[in-house]
Design an enzyme around this catalytic site. Structure first.
Site, PDB file in Angstrom:
ATOM      1  N   VAL A  68       0.838  -1.200   0.000  1.00  0.00           N
ATOM      2  CA  VAL A  68       0.000   0.000   0.000  1.00  0.00           C
ATOM      3  C   VAL A  68       0.875   1.252   0.000  1.00  0.00           C
ATOM      4  CG1 VAL A  68      -1.722   1.313   1.292  1.00  0.00           C
ATOM      5  CG2 VAL A  68      -1.944  -1.168   1.095  1.00  0.00           C
ATOM      6  N   CYS A  69       1.918   1.248   0.819  1.00  0.00           N
ATOM      7  CA  CYS A  69       2.804   2.413   0.897  1.00  0.00           C
ATOM      8  C   CYS A  69       3.544   2.646  -0.414  1.00  0.00           C
ATOM      9  CB  CYS A  69       3.793   2.244   2.043  1.00  0.00           C
ATOM     10  SG  CYS A  69       3.026   2.242   3.683  1.00  0.00           S
ATOM     11  N   THR A  70       3.842   1.585  -1.129  1.00  0.00           N
ATOM     12  CA  THR A  70       4.497   1.726  -2.432  1.00  0.00           C
ATOM     13  C   THR A  70       3.634   2.570  -3.362  1.00  0.00           C
ATOM     14  OG1 THR A  70       5.676  -0.372  -2.206  1.00  0.00           O
ATOM     15  CG2 THR A  70       5.365   0.459  -4.446  1.00  0.00           C
TER      16      THR A  70
END
Length: 223
Positions: free
Chosen positions: A44-46
Site C-alpha cells: 500500500v505504501c508503495t
C-alpha cells in the site's frame, strides 16, 4: 508526547535520502507535509509514495514541501525508491527519513515513548500506527493530523484539497463548507460582522441563516 492541532511541531535531526536535515530548518518559511510508513517494501505504501511523487509539482505550486518517513534505514529507502518508480511510474525526488531508532515515530506519538528496540526485526504490524499525515504551517504549527489503517491507501488528493482550504482560510476571513473544492463558494467567518463583510466582499453575499453567509471564493494574492 501527545500532539494536537496548533501545537508547535517537534523539531529533530535525521538522516534522509537527501542527506541530514534539521526539520524546522528544512521546513523553512513555507508549508510542509510529513507522512509516515510502517515498513519499506510494503504494497500500500508503495502506491502512496508513487502518487505523492506524481503530486509533488502541485504541492510545490502551493509552497509546500513533502517528506516521507519509514523506520527502516535510508539505504533501504533508496532501494525501495527504485521499485516505486518501476511500478508506479514516478521517481521519488522528495526526501525520505530513516528512523531506525524509532526516535521520530516516538516524538510524534506514532509509537509509545516506552517502546523498546529499534527498527531491526520489527514487522509492519508492530508499526501499524506509523501511518500518519501531518500538515504543518509556516509557523511550524500542526494544521492537520490523520492516521490511516495499513489496509487502506491514503487519499492524497484530499490532502491537496485540504491544503488549498487551509491556505485560503489563513489569508481570508472565510471557512470552506462540506466537500468544498477550489473555486466553490465559501462561508464568511462568523467573527466577521455584516458591516465588516461589506468592506471585504464588495460583490455581496447570500445569507442563508445569520450564521451561514455564502460568498464567492476570494482569490489568493500569493499563488
Amino acid at each position: 508526547m501527545s500532539l494536537r492541532i496548533n501545537d508547535t511541531v517537534p523539531d529533530f535531526n535525521a538522516e534522509t535520502t537527501k542527506g541530514p536535515i534539521n526539520f524546522h530548518d528544512w521546513i523553512g518559511n513555507g508549508w510542509a507535509i510529513l507522512f509516515s510508513h510502517p515498513k519499506d517494501f510494503t504494497p500500500v505504501c508503495t502506491t502512496e509514495l508513487g502518487y505523492m511523487a506524481k503530486l509533488e509539482p502541485e504541492f510545490k505550486k502551493r509552497n509546500c514541501k513533502i517528506i516521507g518517513l519509514s523506520v527502516d534505514p535510508v539505504a533501504n529507502h533508496a532501494k525501495w525508491a527504485k521499485d516505486i518508480e518501476e511500478t508506479q511510474g514516478y521517481a521519488v525526488n522528495y526526501p525520505m527519513i530513516g528512523d531506525t531508532n524509532l526516535a521520530v515515530a516516538k516524538l510524534y506519538d506514532m509509537l509509545p515513548a516506552i517502546e523498546s528496540g529499534t527498527a531491526e526485526g520489527r514487522t509492519p504490524a508492530a508499526n501499524a500506527t506509523v501511518r500518519a499525515v501531518f500538515v504543518i504551517g509556516p509557523d511550524k504549527r500542526i494544521k492537520l493530523m490523520l492516521t490511516y489503517p495499513m489496509t487502506t491507501g491514503r487519499n492524497f488528493d484530499e490532502i491537496l484539497r485540504v491544503l488549498d482550504s487551509m491556505q485560503l482560510t489563513a489569508e481570508f476571513k472565510v471557512a470552506t463548507p462540506v466537500n468544498w473544492k477550489s473555486g466553490d463558494e465559501v462561508i464568511i467567518s462568523s467573527s466577521v460582522s455584516d458591516d465588516e463583510a461589506k468592506g471585504m466582499f464588495k460583490e455581496g453575499w447570500k445569507t442563508i441563516k445569520p450564521y451561514l453567509r455564502m460568498v464567492k471564493q476570494p482569490h489568493s494574492h500569493t499563488r
